[in-house]
Design a protein around this motif. Structure first.
Motif, PDB file in Angstrom:
ATOM      1  N   HIS A  27       0.800  -1.226   0.000  1.00 20.00           N
ATOM      2  CA  HIS A  27       0.000   0.000   0.000  1.00 20.00           C
ATOM      3  C   HIS A  27       0.831   1.274   0.000  1.00 20.00           C
ATOM      4  N   ASP A  28       2.154   1.137  -0.080  1.00 23.83           N
ATOM      5  CA  ASP A  28       3.058   2.283   0.033  1.00 23.83           C
ATOM      6  C   ASP A  28       2.748   3.099   1.294  1.00 23.83           C
ATOM      7  N   ASP A  29       2.439   2.369   2.347  1.00 30.57           N
ATOM      8  CA  ASP A  29       2.081   2.971   3.632  1.00 30.57           C
ATOM      9  C   ASP A  29       3.307   2.927   4.551  1.00 30.57           C
ATOM     10  N   TRP A  30       3.877   4.086   4.811  1.00 27.50           N
ATOM     11  CA  TRP A  30       5.088   4.185   5.625  1.00 27.50           C
ATOM     12  C   TRP A  30       4.778   4.537   7.080  1.00 27.50           C
ATOM     13  N   SER A  31       3.519   4.617   7.422  1.00 27.65           N
ATOM     14  CA  SER A  31       3.159   5.077   8.766  1.00 27.65           C
ATOM     15  C   SER A  31       3.571   4.079   9.841  1.00 27.65           C
ATOM     16  N   MET A  32       3.500   2.787   9.554  1.00 29.02           N
ATOM     17  CA  MET A  32       3.901   1.798  10.558  1.00 29.02           C
ATOM     18  C   MET A  32       5.398   1.897  10.838  1.00 29.02           C
ATOM     19  N   LEU A  33       6.197   2.091   9.792  1.00 28.38           N
ATOM     20  CA  LEU A  33       7.630   2.266   9.995  1.00 28.38           C
ATOM     21  C   LEU A  33       7.900   3.521  10.814  1.00 28.38           C
ATOM     22  N   GLU A  34       7.255   4.605  10.459  1.00 32.01           N
ATOM     23  CA  GLU A  34       7.467   5.856  11.187  1.00 32.01           C
ATOM     24  C   GLU A  34       7.038   5.718  12.645  1.00 32.01           C
ATOM     25  N   GLY A  35       5.928   5.042  12.878  1.00 32.33           N
ATOM     26  CA  GLY A  35       5.476   4.842  14.250  1.00 32.33           C
ATOM     27  C   GLY A  35       6.423   3.968  15.043  1.00 32.33           C
ATOM     28  N   LYS A  36       6.985   2.935  14.395  1.00 32.54           N
ATOM     29  CA  LYS A  36       7.907   2.055  15.101  1.00 32.54           C
ATOM     30  C   LYS A  36       9.199   2.787  15.434  1.00 32.54           C
TER      31      LYS A  36
END
Length: 452
Positions: free
Chosen positions: A431-440
Motif C-alpha cells: 500500500h506504500d504505507d510508511w506510517s507503521m515504519l514511522e510509528g515504530k
C-alpha cells in the motif's frame, strides 16, 4: 550548501592512505530518487540536519560531492573469511565511502553507501539494494542504538525506481540506495588483504591511520592497536548478547576495526535466550548462532592478530588476543545490569546477578523483551515463580538506575521480532504505507531515551 557552519567539519584522511586501499568509482544513475527516510538526529552530529530535501537527494541519491571532503566515491579493498573460508575476491561490491567528517565529539565519521552501483568488486552482482533491505537496516540500527549497542546509524534511504530480481524474496522488488554513518569503514578484512599480499609498508600505514583517526592515538604500534580492538570487540559481543541480537553474518569482512556493528543482512532479535537461535537461513551449521557470537567475534579478531604478524612479533599479539575472554565476561555483566535497569554494586554481586539472569532465561525460555520490561529496575513481579528463585535473591538490594515509569509508560515492551518487521514491510510493499515504519521508529527512540 546549507550546512551548520559550527557543526560541519569535513575531512578526507582516507585519501592519504593512497590508491592501494581503494578504487575511485562512479555512482549508479538511478531512474528515480524518492526520499523515504532521513535521519536528522544522526545528521545533526555532523552538521547536515539543515539540508533541504532537494540538497539531501542531490548528495545522498545522486552523490554529488560534499564540500571539503572526498572529491569522488571510493570503493574500499579488503579480503575476509566468510563462514571460515578465506575469500580474496571481495571488497566494496555495492557500496563506497562517499564522505568523511568529524562529529560533535571529534570522532572521524564515514558516510558509506549500500546499493549505490557496481564497483570492481561486484563480481556477478548488480550493485543494488532492495527497498526491503533498506527498511530492515533502518529498524536494526534504530533498535540497537536504543539498546546501547555500538552501531552504525542509517542516515538516509532513497527509493531508486528499479525493479530487482532476487532469489530469496518475491521478485521483482523495489530498489533503494542507503547511506550509513559509521565510525570508520575499515574492517578486519582490510588488514587481511595486506597480509595476504605481504605489503608491510601499507600495513604500517593502515595501523597508523586507524590509531590516529579512529582511536586518537599517535604511532604505528600494531600491538597497541590489537589491544584496543580486543577491548572494543569484547564489548560489542557482550552487548549483542544482552540485547538478544543475532547479526547473522559475522564474517571478518563484516567486523569494523572500531568495534561498531554494521552491515545488516539476515539479522534477527532472538525471542528467548536460546543459544542455538540463528538469523541466516543459510547458516546451516549454526556458526553465527546467538550463543556463538562471542566465539565468532573472538575468532575474527584472531585473524587480525594473524595479519599483524606481518609487522609484529607473535608473543605480544597472542597476549593481547588472550584478553578477549577476560574482557567479555565483565562487559556482559555490565550490559545485563544495564538492561535490568539497576545500578552496579560490587564485582562479585554483579557477576552473580548476571549469571542468575542468564540461567533463569535459559531454563525458562521466557520472552526476552517481556522479561526485561517486567523486571526493569530490579523488580521481579510475583508471576515469575518457578525457575526464578535464584534471580529473585540475586536482585535483592539492587537500586534502580533510572525511574521505572520512564520505561513502562507505554504499558508493553518495545520488541523487534521478525513478524513485526514483515508486517511493516507488507504495508509499504502493498500500500506504500510508511506510517507503521514511522510509528515504530518513534516507539524505539522513546525506548532509547527512557533507557539512556
Amino acid at each position: 550548501m546549507p550546512v551548520s557552519p559550527q557543526a560541519y567539519r569535513p575531512a578526507a584522511p582516507l585519501l592519504a592512505l593512497g590508491p592501494n586501499f581503494w578504487d575511485a568509482v562512479a555512482p549508479a544513475a538511478f531512474p528515480e530518487t524518492r526520499l523515504r527516510f532521513r535521519n536528522d538526529r544522526a545528521a545533526a552530529e555532523i552538521g547536515l540536519e539543515t539540508l533541504g530535501d532537494d540538497e539531501w537527494i542531490k548528495h545522498f541519491g545522486r552523490f554529488e560531492p560534499m564540500p571539503g571532503t572526498l572529491p569522488q566515491p571510493l570503493a574500499l579493498r579488503y579480503h575476509g573469511h566468510q563462514f571460515r573460508s578465506y575469500n580474496p575476491d571481495i571488497g566494496d561490491g555495492r557500496g563506497f565511502t562517499f564522505a568523511q567528517a568529524y562529529d560533535r565529539d571529534g570522532r572521524l565519521m564515514d558516510l558509506g553507501t549500500k546499493g549505490s552501483g557496481q564497483t570492481p568488486y561486484s563480481r556477478f552482482g548488480d550493485g543494488r539494494l532492495t527497498l526491503k533491505g533498506g527498511v530492515r537496516e533502518i529498524l536494526a540500527t534504530e533498535m540497537l542504538a536504543a539498546l546501547n549497542v555500538p552501531t552504525s546509524r542509517t542516515l538516509s534511504l532513497i527509493e531508486t525506481g528499479e525493479a530487482l530480481d532476487r532469489g530469496d524474496e518475491p521478485s521483482p522488488t523495489r530498489s533503494a540506495v542507503l547511506v550509513r554513518l559509521s565510525h570508520g569503514h575499515i574492517r578486519i578484512g582490510t588488514f587481511q588483504r595486506l597480509a595476504y599480499f605481504r605489503e608491510e609498508a601499507d600495513m604500517r600505514r593502515l595501523v597508523a591511520y586507524v590509531l590516529r583517526h579512529l582511536y586518537g592515538v599517535q604511532g604505528d604500534d600494531p600491538v597497541r592497536l590489537l589491544n584496543l580492538v580486543v577491548e572494543r570487540s569484547a564489548t560489542l559481543a557482550a552487548r549483542y548478547m544482552a540485547a538478544g541480537f543475532v547479526h547473522g553474518v559475522l564474517n571478518s569482512d563484516n567486523i569494523n576495526i572500531t568495534g561498531e556493528s554494521f552491515d545488516y543482512g539476515p539479522w534477527r532479535f532472538a525471542p528467548t535466550w536460546d543459544p542455538g537461535f540463528t538469523a541466516a537461513y543459510f547458516d546451516h551449521q549454526g556458526l553465527y548462532a546467538f550463543g556463538r557470537q562471542p566465539e565468532a567475534i573472538g575468532w575474527d579478531v584472531s585473524q587480525l592478530a594473524s595479519s599483524l604478524r606481518l609487522i609484529a612479533d607473535s608473543e605480544p599479539l597472542i597476549a593481547a588476543l588472550d584478553r578477549f575472554g577476560g574482557l567479555f565476561q565483565p562487559a556482559l555483566t555490565e550490559a545485563i545490569l544495564w538492561r535490568l535497569g539497576v545500578r552496579p554494586r560490587d564485582d562479585r554481586s554483579d557477576r552473580d546477578l548476571a549469571r542468575a539472569t542468564e540461567r533463569a532465561l535459559r531454563a525458562t525460555q521466557a520472552p526476552l523483551d517481556r522479561f526485561f520490561f517486567d523486571v526493569f529496575g530490579g523488580v521481579l513481579p510475583a508471576g515469575y515463580a518457578d525457575g526464578w528463585e535464584e534471580l529473585r535473591g540475586a536482585l535483592d538490594g539492587y537500586q534502580r538506575r533510572t525511574p521505572r515509569d520512564h520505561v513502562v509508560r507505554a504499558g508493553a515492551p518495545c520488541a523487534m521480532m521478525i513478524d513485526e518487521v514483515e508486517t511493516i514491510w507488507a504495508a509499504i510493499a502493498e500500500h506504500d504505507d510508511w506510517s507503521m515504519l514511522e510509528g515504530k521508529i518513534a516507539q524505539i527512540r522513546a525506548l532509547g531515551e527512557a533507557l539512556a
